[in-house]
Design a protein around this motif. Structure first.
Motif, mmCIF file in Angstrom:
data_model
loop_
_atom_site.group_PDB
_atom_site.id
_atom_site.type_symbol
_atom_site.label_atom_id
_atom_site.label_comp_id
_atom_site.label_asym_id
_atom_site.label_seq_id
_atom_site.Cartn_x
_atom_site.Cartn_y
_atom_site.Cartn_z
ATOM 1 N N SER A 133 -19.771 2.659 20.942
ATOM 2 C CA SER A 133 -19.376 2.439 22.270
ATOM 3 C C SER A 133 -20.223 1.487 23.101
ATOM 4 O O SER A 133 -21.454 1.726 23.046
ATOM 5 N N VAL A 134 -19.536 0.434 23.339
ATOM 6 C CA VAL A 134 -20.144 -0.929 23.751
ATOM 7 C C VAL A 134 -20.089 -1.477 25.232
ATOM 8 O O VAL A 134 -18.861 -1.532 25.447
ATOM 9 N N GLN A 135 -20.978 -1.675 25.839
ATOM 10 C CA GLN A 135 -20.778 -2.132 27.420
ATOM 11 C C GLN A 135 -21.122 -3.492 27.286
ATOM 12 O O GLN A 135 -21.979 -4.023 26.552
ATOM 13 N N VAL A 136 -20.007 -4.285 27.869
ATOM 14 C CA VAL A 136 -19.923 -5.858 27.747
ATOM 15 C C VAL A 136 -19.637 -6.272 29.153
ATOM 16 O O VAL A 136 -19.178 -5.575 29.903
ATOM 17 N N GLU A 137 -20.172 -7.395 29.386
ATOM 18 C CA GLU A 137 -20.010 -8.109 30.714
ATOM 19 C C GLU A 137 -19.300 -9.435 30.277
ATOM 20 O O GLU A 137 -19.704 -10.129 29.492
ATOM 21 N N PHE A 138 -18.370 -9.630 31.181
ATOM 22 C CA PHE A 138 -17.480 -10.720 31.083
ATOM 23 C C PHE A 138 -18.054 -12.036 31.367
ATOM 24 O O PHE A 138 -19.097 -11.895 32.587
ATOM 25 N N LEU A 139 -18.224 -13.234 30.770
ATOM 26 C CA LEU A 139 -18.758 -14.434 30.996
ATOM 27 C C LEU A 139 -17.958 -15.736 31.483
ATOM 28 O O LEU A 139 -18.365 -16.503 32.115
ATOM 29 N N ASN A 140 -16.606 -15.224 31.446
ATOM 30 C CA ASN A 140 -15.729 -16.353 31.978
ATOM 31 C C ASN A 140 -14.402 -15.767 32.479
ATOM 32 O O ASN A 140 -14.343 -14.336 32.494
ATOM 33 N N THR A 141 -13.600 -16.259 32.609
ATOM 34 C CA THR A 141 -12.132 -15.978 33.415
ATOM 35 C C THR A 141 -12.308 -15.258 34.796
ATOM 36 O O THR A 141 -13.582 -15.349 35.442
ATOM 37 N N HIS A 142 -11.432 -14.929 35.298
ATOM 38 C CA HIS A 142 -11.491 -14.138 36.690
ATOM 39 C C HIS A 142 -12.266 -12.809 36.561
ATOM 40 O O HIS A 142 -12.421 -12.480 37.683
ATOM 41 N N LYS A 143 -12.632 -12.450 35.640
ATOM 42 C CA LYS A 143 -13.186 -11.018 35.293
ATOM 43 C C LYS A 143 -14.717 -11.462 35.242
ATOM 44 O O LYS A 143 -15.593 -10.488 35.075
ATOM 45 N N GLN A 144 -15.293 -12.452 35.497
ATOM 46 C CA GLN A 144 -16.572 -13.016 35.171
ATOM 47 C C GLN A 144 -17.467 -12.066 35.802
ATOM 48 O O GLN A 144 -17.303 -11.953 37.442
ATOM 49 N N GLY A 145 -18.703 -11.528 35.310
ATOM 50 C CA GLY A 145 -19.254 -10.632 35.990
ATOM 51 C C GLY A 145 -19.106 -9.098 35.795
ATOM 52 O O GLY A 145 -20.043 -8.332 36.274
ATOM 53 N N GLN A 146 -17.956 -8.701 35.614
ATOM 54 C CA GLN A 146 -17.415 -7.440 35.455
ATOM 55 C C GLN A 146 -17.902 -6.862 34.212
ATOM 56 O O GLN A 146 -17.956 -7.441 33.129
ATOM 57 N N LYS A 147 -18.214 -5.534 34.029
ATOM 58 C CA LYS A 147 -18.458 -4.667 33.002
ATOM 59 C C LYS A 147 -17.533 -3.648 32.551
ATOM 60 O O LYS A 147 -17.016 -2.779 33.529
ATOM 61 N N ILE A 148 -17.353 -3.693 31.115
ATOM 62 C CA ILE A 148 -16.478 -2.534 30.801
ATOM 63 C C ILE A 148 -16.931 -1.925 29.342
ATOM 64 O O ILE A 148 -17.902 -2.554 28.845
ATOM 65 N N TRP A 149 -16.323 -1.022 29.172
ATOM 66 C CA TRP A 149 -16.722 -0.167 27.946
ATOM 67 C C TRP A 149 -15.685 -0.427 26.836
ATOM 68 O O TRP A 149 -14.548 -0.294 27.123
ATOM 69 N N VAL A 150 -15.976 -0.823 25.578
ATOM 70 C CA VAL A 150 -15.044 -1.073 24.603
ATOM 71 C C VAL A 150 -15.437 -0.394 23.146
ATOM 72 O O VAL A 150 -16.593 -0.154 23.127
ATOM 73 N N GLU A 151 -14.575 0.140 22.540
ATOM 74 C CA GLU A 151 -14.866 0.795 21.342
ATOM 75 C C GLU A 151 -15.059 -0.125 20.052
ATOM 76 O O GLU A 151 -14.255 -1.037 20.117
ATOM 77 N N ASN A 152 -15.703 0.011 19.085
ATOM 78 C CA ASN A 152 -15.966 -0.803 18.019
ATOM 79 C C ASN A 152 -16.109 0.119 16.894
ATOM 80 O O ASN A 152 -16.993 0.995 16.870
ATOM 81 N N ASN A 153 -15.429 0.052 15.860
ATOM 82 C CA ASN A 153 -15.441 0.754 14.541
ATOM 83 C C ASN A 153 -15.889 -0.264 13.354
ATOM 84 O O ASN A 153 -15.283 -1.447 13.349
ATOM 85 N N TYR A 154 -16.900 0.338 12.739
ATOM 86 C CA TYR A 154 -17.118 -0.656 11.577
ATOM 87 C C TYR A 154 -17.660 0.483 10.343
ATOM 88 O O TYR A 154 -18.200 1.669 10.610
ATOM 89 N N ASP A 155 -17.816 -0.032 9.177
ATOM 90 C CA ASP A 155 -18.478 0.671 8.160
ATOM 91 C C ASP A 155 -19.712 0.168 7.580
ATOM 92 O O ASP A 155 -19.945 -1.101 7.900
ATOM 93 N N SER A 156 -20.225 0.712 6.584
ATOM 94 C CA SER A 156 -21.566 0.255 6.065
ATOM 95 C C SER A 156 -21.445 -0.872 5.341
ATOM 96 O O SER A 156 -22.458 -1.800 5.240
ATOM 97 N N SER A 157 -20.387 -1.338 4.871
ATOM 98 C CA SER A 157 -20.237 -2.457 3.857
ATOM 99 C C SER A 157 -20.105 -3.908 4.995
ATOM 100 O O SER A 157 -20.478 -4.816 4.399
ATOM 101 N N GLN A 158 -19.647 -3.517 6.138
ATOM 102 C CA GLN A 158 -19.132 -4.437 7.115
ATOM 103 C C GLN A 158 -18.451 -5.707 6.271
ATOM 104 O O GLN A 158 -18.757 -6.862 6.995
ATOM 105 N N GLY A 159 -17.554 -5.505 5.650
ATOM 106 C CA GLY A 159 -16.968 -6.492 4.813
ATOM 107 C C GLY A 159 -15.691 -6.997 5.557
ATOM 108 O O GLY A 159 -15.303 -8.028 5.807
ATOM 109 N N MET A 160 -15.233 -6.263 6.650
ATOM 110 C CA MET A 160 -13.757 -6.615 7.519
ATOM 111 C C MET A 160 -14.314 -6.141 8.773
ATOM 112 O O MET A 160 -13.657 -6.743 9.768
ATOM 113 N N ASP A 161 -15.373 -5.819 9.161
ATOM 114 C CA ASP A 161 -15.930 -5.463 10.698
ATOM 115 C C ASP A 161 -17.517 -5.863 10.715
ATOM 116 O O ASP A 161 -18.057 -6.116 9.698
ATOM 117 N N GLN A 162 -17.745 -5.463 11.873
ATOM 118 C CA GLN A 162 -19.390 -5.917 11.965
ATOM 119 C C GLN A 162 -19.892 -5.098 13.307
ATOM 120 O O GLN A 162 -19.337 -4.670 14.216
#
Length: 372
Positions: free
Chosen positions: A66-95
């Protein structure tokens, strides 16, 4: 006086590292130049989801972030949202994501998802460091080498662009012209266009490369391409046989140019030291230099090929495929390219000796005419 000299020598290094620092800071702040949303990771909460094992006993640990990120550009600059990220231990297709990483976002309906990591603040400073090291350590030769690298990169981009405009049938012709121009420009920048040695090396490269490619084409023709699965080229979008020969041509060119430069430089030094050296002595010297070079160079090419194939070969083997199938699907065409390059390396020795002897006799004839 010594302090002034040391200060002068130290100045280029200070400029280089200061410039890299400024460049890194600038690239971390350049999100406003992009239209695609860019965010910076602020907080990360990682959860262990499950442990999976397939039929071949490959073990993978799956994670959810569960990742909190802050926009650095576009009209949402400065806004913060939470985004989900799934990955596996090999990190072959994700990170796995970590704080301070900058990520490109894409929107799918009402949800945001991660697209790719923004890496320009890493690889561009490393590239500048490489160029700076070339310039500071090699002086004029380093500057010329850097310029030739830049020009070769631009020519490669132009060749790809020309191929996209002209269609698939002219691919090999385009890369033949590309190889000729790149060879002449590289040798001209590094050694000088008015240097006889430059053109002897160019003729050697041309002779050995064309001979190796011609031998390969004849063998393929006589064998009717049996056992050659050109369609297995990765992500192929064009006619496979011209693509294979274009790839092989560039590889052979690099190997041949490397060997011919070293060998012919040595022979020219011998001629300069002993202007009355005979053709037989040049042949023996060229053979000796070639024996010292082409064995190691062939092994270097083979190891580079093996290194590039390790990930896919392990993936195939770990998923129940035998060595024969793994070799056929992943390594056969690369091995053939290595063999063609090895043929070019071997042919460089007689080709280089031949052109050096021709040049030496031509220069002798000019000197005799001037004396008479």
């Amino acid at each position: 006086m010594m302090f002034v000299q040391n200060k002068v020598k130290l100045a280029p290094w200070l400029i280089l590292f200061f410039g890299i620092g400024i460049l890194y800071f600038g690239l971390r702040q350049d999100a406003f130049l992009y239209q695609q949303p860019i965010v910076q990771v602020k907080q990360v909460k990682t959860f262990d989801i499950n442990h999976a094992t397939d039929a071949y006993l490959n073990h993978v640990q799956n994670y959810q972030q569960s990742v909190q990120v802050e926009f650095l550009n576009t009209h949402k600059q400065g806004q913060k949202i939470w985004v989900e990220n799934n990955y596996d231990s090999s990190q072959g297709m994700d990170q796995q994501l970590q704080p301070r990483m900058q990520i490109f976002l894409r929107r799918q309906g009402d949800t945001w998802s991660f697209d790719n990591v923004k890496r320009d603040s890493t690889w561009i400073p490393i590239l500048i460091m490489l160029i700076g090291l070339l310039v500071n350590l090699m002086g004029k030769a380093g500057r010329l080498t850097s310029v030739s690298l830049l020009l070769n990169s631009l020519l490669f981009i132009m060749a790809i662009g020309l191929n996209l405009r002209t269609g698939t049938h002219y691919l090999l012709v385009i890369f033949i012209l590309f190889s000729l121009i790149v060879s002449a420009l590289t040798l001209g920048f590094v050694m000088g266009l008015r240097n006889r040695q430059t053109w002897v090396i160019f003729l050697t490269v041309l002779t050995a490369t064309c001979s190796a490619m011609l031998i390969a084409a004849i063998v393929f023709k006589l064998d009717h391409n049996q056992g050659l699965n050109f369609e297995l080229l990765g992500f192929i979008t064009q006619l496979p046989i011209p693509m294979f020969f274009a790839m092989t041509l560039v590889g052979v060119l690099g190997a041949v140019m490397d060997e011919s430069t070293d060998m012919i430089a040595t022979l020219f030094t011998l001629i300069k030291t002993n202007p009355k050296i005979t053709a037989k002595e040049l042949v023996l010297a060229g053979q000796h230099v070639g024996q010292e070079i082409f064995g190691a160079l062939t092994n270097v090419l083979f190891l580079i090929f093996i290194a590039s194939q390790i990930p896919m070969a392990i993936l195939f083997l770990r998923n129940g495929n035998d060595i024969g199938y793994t070799y056929s699907m992943n390594m056969k065409l690369g091995m053939i390219q290595t063999l063609i390059s090895a043929i070019g390396i071997v042919l460089t020795v007689p080709a280089g000796i031949m052109w050096v002897i021709i040049d030496h006799k031509y220069q002798d004839s000019i000197h005799k005419r001037r004396r008479n």
